[in-house]
Motif scaffolding. Sequence first.
Motif, PDB file in Angstrom:
ATOM      1  N   THR A  32       0.817  -1.221   0.000  1.00 19.56           N
ATOM      2  CA  THR A  32       0.000   0.000   0.000  1.00 19.56           C
ATOM      3  C   THR A  32       0.853   1.274   0.000  1.00 19.56           C
ATOM      4  N   GLY A  33       2.105   1.169   0.426  1.00 17.12           N
ATOM      5  CA  GLY A  33       2.990   2.334   0.380  1.00 17.12           C
ATOM      6  C   GLY A  33       3.118   2.850  -1.049  1.00 17.12           C
ATOM      7  N   TYR A  36       0.544   5.551  -1.852  1.00 17.79           N
ATOM      8  CA  TYR A  36       0.882   6.892  -1.337  1.00 17.79           C
ATOM      9  C   TYR A  36       2.016   7.502  -2.152  1.00 17.79           C
ATOM     10  N   ARG A  37       2.954   6.651  -2.546  1.00 11.86           N
ATOM     11  CA  ARG A  37       4.068   7.124  -3.372  1.00 11.86           C
ATOM     12  C   ARG A  37       3.571   7.639  -4.726  1.00 11.86           C
ATOM     13  N   ALA A  96       5.829  11.102  -0.078  1.00 12.40           N
ATOM     14  CA  ALA A  96       4.771  10.137   0.256  1.00 12.40           C
ATOM     15  C   ALA A  96       4.415  10.236   1.733  1.00 12.40           C
ATOM     16  N   SER A  97       5.442  10.403   2.552  1.00 18.82           N
ATOM     17  CA  SER A  97       5.202  10.533   3.983  1.00 18.82           C
ATOM     18  C   SER A  97       4.351  11.779   4.245  1.00 18.82           C
ATOM     19  N   SER A 100       0.709  11.309   2.918  1.00 21.00           N
ATOM     20  CA  SER A 100      -0.028  10.273   3.660  1.00 21.00           C
ATOM     21  C   SER A 100      -0.611  10.809   4.967  1.00 21.00           C
ATOM     22  N   ARG A 106      -5.854   9.645   2.363  1.00 18.92           N
ATOM     23  CA  ARG A 106      -6.117   8.329   2.937  1.00 18.92           C
ATOM     24  C   ARG A 106      -7.498   7.838   2.519  1.00 18.92           C
ATOM     25  N   GLY A 126       1.610  -2.070   5.057  1.00 13.47           N
ATOM     26  CA  GLY A 126       1.459  -0.610   5.126  1.00 13.47           C
ATOM     27  C   GLY A 126       1.739  -0.083   6.524  1.00 13.47           C
ATOM     28  N   ARG A 127       0.957   0.895   6.944  1.00 13.12           N
ATOM     29  CA  ARG A 127       1.144   1.496   8.269  1.00 13.12           C
ATOM     30  C   ARG A 127      -0.106   1.367   9.137  1.00 13.12           C
ATOM     31  N   ASP A 128      -1.266   1.275   8.475  1.00 14.89           N
ATOM     32  CA  ASP A 128      -2.550   1.294   9.195  1.00 14.89           C
ATOM     33  C   ASP A 128      -3.441   0.143   8.736  1.00 14.89           C
ATOM     34  N   ILE A 129      -2.847  -0.923   8.245  1.00  9.98           N
ATOM     35  CA  ILE A 129      -3.659  -2.012   7.672  1.00  9.98           C
ATOM     36  C   ILE A 129      -4.413  -2.742   8.792  1.00  9.98           C
ATOM     37  N   ARG A 177      11.005  10.205   8.978  1.00 12.44           N
ATOM     38  CA  ARG A 177       9.775   9.555   8.486  1.00 12.44           C
ATOM     39  C   ARG A 177       9.052   8.820   9.614  1.00 12.44           C
ATOM     40  N   ASP A 181       5.328   9.596  10.542  1.00 12.60           N
ATOM     41  CA  ASP A 181       4.328   8.531  10.394  1.00 12.60           C
ATOM     42  C   ASP A 181       3.684   8.168  11.738  1.00 12.60           C
ATOM     43  N   ARG A 184       1.376  11.590  13.205  1.00 14.30           N
ATOM     44  CA  ARG A 184       0.313  12.289  12.485  1.00 14.30           C
ATOM     45  C   ARG A 184      -1.031  11.977  13.143  1.00 14.30           C
TER      46      ARG A 184
END
Length: 220
Positions: A32-33, A36-37, A96-97, A100, A106, A126-129, A177, A181, A184
């Motif tokens: 998923t990154g 965002y990229r 991307a950071s 995002s 999002r 990802g970060r929030d999956i 980052r 991340d 936020r």
Amino acid sequence: MFAIAIDGPAGAGKSSVAKAAAKALGFIYVDTGALYRTVALYMLRQNIEPSDAQAVEHALPAISVDLRHEADGQHVWLCGEDVTDAIRTPQVSMAASAVSAIPAVRKFLFSLQTGMAERYNVLMDGRDIGTVVLPNAQVKIFLTASAEERARRRCLELEQKGEPVDYDQTLREIRQRDEQDMNRETAPLKPAPDSILLDTSDLDFDGAVQRLLEIVRERS
Ligand code: DC
């Protein structure tokens, strides 16, 4: 459908480990990154400041982002162009950071991700999956490694691509980052309460893949 959610900070080896584990399981690997990229790349190309929430949100309706899975893995498309390689630069990482952190971004990418999990058995990283995108995933893993080890690995990766390497700069960027991340307001990077921690600082690639597969087996 069966879903495995893998979250964690930049450079923990998530994508390579997750990709290999997905292959072993016969699951579709969703990075998923890359989404965002792709949004970030669009903003950079349009000279839109990635942290300018209003300008970024305003530009979103003009973008189409698409994921396709081919023999060599996931490809990401931006307005009809395959940008799979173009999104892998340090400049796009930082942008991307920034994008995002914008709630509209999002939201824009949300259904693309949930739609994949509705259609396929996925291993999504990802970060929030585990926390936001697939809160009902059968297995959740928080995959991490120390910032120093992650910087070392990122430098090795750049070196192999023949790109210039600066360890201190890489470490600074990784810390920055992480900071962005984790702090936020919308969907910050954090382990889901029911996730299993997998620290790869002292594991090599095969060890990390094996451990991940063990966790999946234990949980399914
Ligand atoms: O995993 P990556 O380095 O390709 O991710 C790029 C950026 O996208 C990263 O700084 C955080 C963000 N990201 C996110 O906020 N949520 C995700 N599910 C995946 C990535």
